[in-house]
Design a protein around this motif. Structure first.
Motif: not given
Length: 101
Positions: A78-80, A82-84, A86-87
């Motif tokens: 989930y964190a990956l 989310f970062i993807l 946002v980018v």
């Protein structure tokens, strides 16, 4: 004269078939485990207690360790994502480093 070798029991490698095993968890035990696992915040605390405590049934210990491991894997995924997200959102909106200041 008979040349048969008399039967000898194996030395230290032999294990008794009556090894002490963990008691079988009943359906009631599993249902209580699932109900406690469904309560927010309490479930995390109890999973850690069951996974790393000394008094829990080995079956419940393994279940708790597997649940915690799966939760950790899903949090990382989930964190990956989310970062993807946002980018990609930042790139799509034209928000670049050179336009920041």
């Amino acid at each position: 004269m008979s040349t048969e070798v008399p039967y000898q029991q194996p030395a230290a490698a032999y294990q008794s078939p009556y090894i002490q095993q963990a008691p079988v968890m009943t359906v009631k035990d599993w249902i209580l485990t699932f109900i406690v696992s469904a309560i927010p915040v309490v479930n995390i605390i109890m999973l850690f207690i069951w996974a790393f405590g000394d008094s829990a049934n080995p079956n419940k210990k393994n279940y708790s360790k597997a649940s915690l491991l799966l939760a950790a894997i899903f949090i990382v995924i989930y964190a990956l994502f989310f970062i993807l997200f946002v980018v990609i959102l930042g790139a799509a909106s034209g928000f670049g480093g050179e336009d920041f200041f």
